[in-house]
Design a protein around this motif. Structure first.
Motif, mmCIF file in Angstrom:
data_model
loop_
_atom_site.group_PDB
_atom_site.id
_atom_site.type_symbol
_atom_site.label_atom_id
_atom_site.label_comp_id
_atom_site.label_asym_id
_atom_site.label_seq_id
_atom_site.Cartn_x
_atom_site.Cartn_y
_atom_site.Cartn_z
ATOM 1 N N LEU A 1 0.807 -1.223 0.000
ATOM 2 C CA LEU A 1 0.000 0.000 0.000
ATOM 3 C C LEU A 1 0.841 1.275 0.000
ATOM 4 O O LEU A 1 0.298 2.370 0.124
ATOM 5 N N SER A 2 2.148 1.127 -0.162
ATOM 6 C CA SER A 2 3.017 2.303 -0.073
ATOM 7 C C SER A 2 2.736 3.326 -1.176
ATOM 8 O O SER A 2 2.963 4.515 -0.984
ATOM 9 N N ARG A 3 2.241 2.891 -2.318
ATOM 10 C CA ARG A 3 1.929 3.806 -3.422
ATOM 11 C C ARG A 3 0.429 4.043 -3.556
ATOM 12 O O ARG A 3 -0.047 4.403 -4.625
ATOM 13 N N VAL A 4 -0.315 3.827 -2.480
ATOM 14 C CA VAL A 4 -1.760 4.046 -2.491
ATOM 15 C C VAL A 4 -2.062 5.229 -1.590
ATOM 16 O O VAL A 4 -1.555 5.331 -0.482
ATOM 17 N N GLU A 5 -2.898 6.124 -2.080
ATOM 18 C CA GLU A 5 -3.311 7.297 -1.320
ATOM 19 C C GLU A 5 -4.758 7.095 -0.898
ATOM 20 O O GLU A 5 -5.596 6.706 -1.715
ATOM 21 N N PHE A 6 -5.061 7.345 0.366
ATOM 22 C CA PHE A 6 -6.414 7.203 0.884
ATOM 23 C C PHE A 6 -6.993 8.585 1.146
ATOM 24 O O PHE A 6 -6.343 9.409 1.781
ATOM 25 N N GLY B 1 -0.267 8.713 -15.077
ATOM 26 C CA GLY B 1 0.726 9.765 -15.230
ATOM 27 C C GLY B 1 1.613 9.953 -14.012
ATOM 28 O O GLY B 1 1.932 11.074 -13.649
ATOM 29 N N GLY B 2 1.980 8.875 -13.365
ATOM 30 C CA GLY B 2 2.848 8.976 -12.197
ATOM 31 C C GLY B 2 2.109 9.244 -10.898
ATOM 32 O O GLY B 2 2.725 9.295 -9.838
ATOM 33 N N ARG B 3 0.813 9.440 -10.963
ATOM 34 C CA ARG B 3 0.030 9.643 -9.738
ATOM 35 C C ARG B 3 -0.219 8.309 -9.064
ATOM 36 O O ARG B 3 -0.360 7.281 -9.723
ATOM 37 N N PRO B 4 -0.322 8.315 -7.733
ATOM 38 C CA PRO B 4 -0.600 7.049 -7.046
ATOM 39 C C PRO B 4 -2.060 6.638 -7.202
ATOM 40 O O PRO B 4 -2.929 7.463 -7.492
ATOM 41 N N VAL B 5 -2.313 5.365 -6.999
ATOM 42 C CA VAL B 5 -3.686 4.866 -6.940
ATOM 43 C C VAL B 5 -4.342 5.512 -5.729
ATOM 44 O O VAL B 5 -3.711 5.693 -4.691
ATOM 45 N N ARG B 6 -5.625 5.872 -5.876
ATOM 46 C CA ARG B 6 -6.331 6.526 -4.781
ATOM 47 C C ARG B 6 -7.556 5.716 -4.398
ATOM 48 O O ARG B 6 -8.349 5.348 -5.257
ATOM 49 N N ILE B 7 -7.698 5.427 -3.119
ATOM 50 C CA ILE B 7 -8.913 4.809 -2.606
ATOM 51 C C ILE B 7 -9.685 5.911 -1.891
ATOM 52 O O ILE B 7 -9.168 6.543 -0.970
ATOM 53 N N GLY C 1 -17.975 2.148 12.183
ATOM 54 C CA GLY C 1 -16.623 1.603 12.182
ATOM 55 C C GLY C 1 -16.511 0.330 11.362
ATOM 56 O O GLY C 1 -15.549 0.135 10.618
ATOM 57 N N ARG C 2 -17.529 -0.534 11.481
ATOM 58 C CA ARG C 2 -17.532 -1.786 10.718
ATOM 59 C C ARG C 2 -17.656 -1.517 9.223
ATOM 60 O O ARG C 2 -16.968 -2.135 8.413
ATOM 61 N N LEU C 3 -18.520 -0.571 8.845
ATOM 62 C CA LEU C 3 -18.680 -0.235 7.431
ATOM 63 C C LEU C 3 -17.389 0.317 6.827
ATOM 64 O O LEU C 3 -17.007 -0.055 5.719
ATOM 65 N N VAL C 4 -16.727 1.200 7.560
ATOM 66 C CA VAL C 4 -15.462 1.765 7.071
ATOM 67 C C VAL C 4 -14.430 0.657 6.926
ATOM 68 O O VAL C 4 -13.734 0.570 5.914
ATOM 69 N N ARG C 5 -14.333 -0.208 7.930
ATOM 70 C CA ARG C 5 -13.376 -1.318 7.867
ATOM 71 C C ARG C 5 -13.664 -2.214 6.663
ATOM 72 O O ARG C 5 -12.768 -2.510 5.866
ATOM 73 N N ASP C 6 -14.921 -2.635 6.511
ATOM 74 C CA ASP C 6 -15.275 -3.530 5.409
ATOM 75 C C ASP C 6 -15.034 -2.878 4.048
ATOM 76 O O ASP C 6 -14.533 -3.515 3.130
ATOM 77 N N LEU C 7 -15.392 -1.613 3.937
ATOM 78 C CA LEU C 7 -15.210 -0.903 2.677
ATOM 79 C C LEU C 7 -13.734 -0.841 2.291
ATOM 80 O O LEU C 7 -13.356 -1.156 1.153
ATOM 81 N N LEU C 8 -12.880 -0.461 3.233
ATOM 82 C CA LEU C 8 -11.442 -0.374 2.939
ATOM 83 C C LEU C 8 -10.853 -1.748 2.640
ATOM 84 O O LEU C 8 -10.042 -1.891 1.722
ATOM 85 N N GLU D 1 -12.419 -4.317 1.355
ATOM 86 C CA GLU D 1 -12.882 -4.742 0.031
ATOM 87 C C GLU D 1 -12.139 -4.009 -1.080
ATOM 88 O O GLU D 1 -11.766 -4.622 -2.089
ATOM 89 N N GLU D 2 -11.922 -2.716 -0.922
ATOM 90 C CA GLU D 2 -11.204 -1.954 -1.956
ATOM 91 C C GLU D 2 -9.745 -2.411 -2.060
ATOM 92 O O GLU D 2 -9.216 -2.551 -3.161
ATOM 93 N N ILE D 3 -9.106 -2.649 -0.920
ATOM 94 C CA ILE D 3 -7.711 -3.119 -0.932
ATOM 95 C C ILE D 3 -7.635 -4.517 -1.526
ATOM 96 O O ILE D 3 -6.737 -4.810 -2.331
ATOM 97 N N ALA D 4 -8.576 -5.397 -1.159
ATOM 98 C CA ALA D 4 -8.585 -6.755 -1.700
ATOM 99 C C ALA D 4 -8.747 -6.724 -3.219
ATOM 100 O O ALA D 4 -8.049 -7.446 -3.942
ATOM 101 N N ASP D 5 -9.653 -5.879 -3.706
ATOM 102 C CA ASP D 5 -9.852 -5.757 -5.144
ATOM 103 C C ASP D 5 -8.593 -5.236 -5.830
ATOM 104 O O ASP D 5 -8.190 -5.725 -6.888
ATOM 105 N N LEU D 6 -7.950 -4.268 -5.220
ATOM 106 C CA LEU D 6 -6.724 -3.687 -5.775
ATOM 107 C C LEU D 6 -5.588 -4.710 -5.846
ATOM 108 O O LEU D 6 -4.858 -4.783 -6.826
ATOM 109 N N LEU D 7 -5.454 -5.529 -4.793
ATOM 110 C CA LEU D 7 -4.366 -6.505 -4.724
ATOM 111 C C LEU D 7 -4.722 -7.845 -5.363
ATOM 112 O O LEU D 7 -3.869 -8.733 -5.450
ATOM 113 N N GLY D 8 -5.983 -8.018 -5.786
ATOM 114 C CA GLY D 8 -6.405 -9.278 -6.388
ATOM 115 C C GLY D 8 -6.495 -10.404 -5.384
ATOM 116 O O GLY D 8 -6.220 -11.555 -5.715
#
Length: 135
Positions: free
Chosen positions: A52-57, A83-89, A107-114, A116-123
Motif C-alpha cells: 500500500l506504499s503507493r496508495v493514497e487514501f 501519469g505517475g500519480r498514485p492509486v487513490r482509494i 466503524g464496521r462499514l469503514v473497515r469492510d469498505l477499505l 474490500e477496496e484493498i482486496a480488489d486492488l491486490l487481487g
C-alpha cells in the motif's frame, strides 16, 4: 470608576465554548470520520505497508454521479493511478454515515469498505486482507 461590568444581563453566566478546541468532543463529525478512516488505514498498513506504499487514501463528502445514474450510491471507489500519480482509494463520508445506524456499525462499514477496496486492488479475497472481515 466602578467595578468591571461583564455582559451577564440575564444571569446566565459567561458565554463561550464549553470545551477547549483540542478536546475530542469539540471535533466535527467530518473530523471524527477522517480519524476513523485514518485509524483503519494505519491498522491495515501494519500488515500491508509495502503493497500500500503507493496508495493514497482520501475522504470525500459525496460521490459525483451523473443525473441519469440509476443504482445505489457508492460508498467508495478506487481511482487508478495515471501519469505517475498514485492509486487513490476514496471513501464517501455522507453515504457511509447514512447507511450506519450507530458508531459501532460506522466503524464496521469503514473497515469492510477499505478491506474490500484493498482486496480488489491486490487481487486477493477480503478475508486474506483482513481475517476479521467476516466477523
Amino acid at each position: 470608576m466602578a467595578g468591571v461590568r461583564r455582559r451577564d444581563r440575564h444571569g446566565r453566566g459567561l458565554r463561550g465554548p464549553l470545551t477547549p478546541p483540542q478536546a475530542p468532543v469539540s471535533r466535527t463529525r467530518a473530523e471524527r470520520f477522517d480519524d476513523l478512516v485514518g485509524d483503519e488505514v494505519r491498522r491495515l498498513g501494519k500488515r500491508w505497508g509495502r503493497e500500500l506504499s503507493r496508495v493514497e487514501f482520501t475522504v470525500e463528502e459525496v460521490p459525483e454521479v451523473e443525473p441519469w445514474f440509476d443504482g445505489p450510491v457508492p460508498l467508495g471507489r478506487t481511482v487508478p493511478g495515471e501519469g505517475g500519480r498514485p492509486v487513490r482509494i476514496v471513501v464517501f463520508r455522507r453515504p457511509v454515515e447514512a447507511r450506519a445506524s450507530g458508531d459501532q456499525e460506522l466503524g464496521r462499514l469503514v473497515r469492510d469498505l477499505l478491506v474490500e477496496e484493498i482486496a480488489d486492488l491486490l487481487g486477493l479475497s477480503p478475508e486474506s486482507v483482513d481475517p476479521s472481515y467476516d466477523e
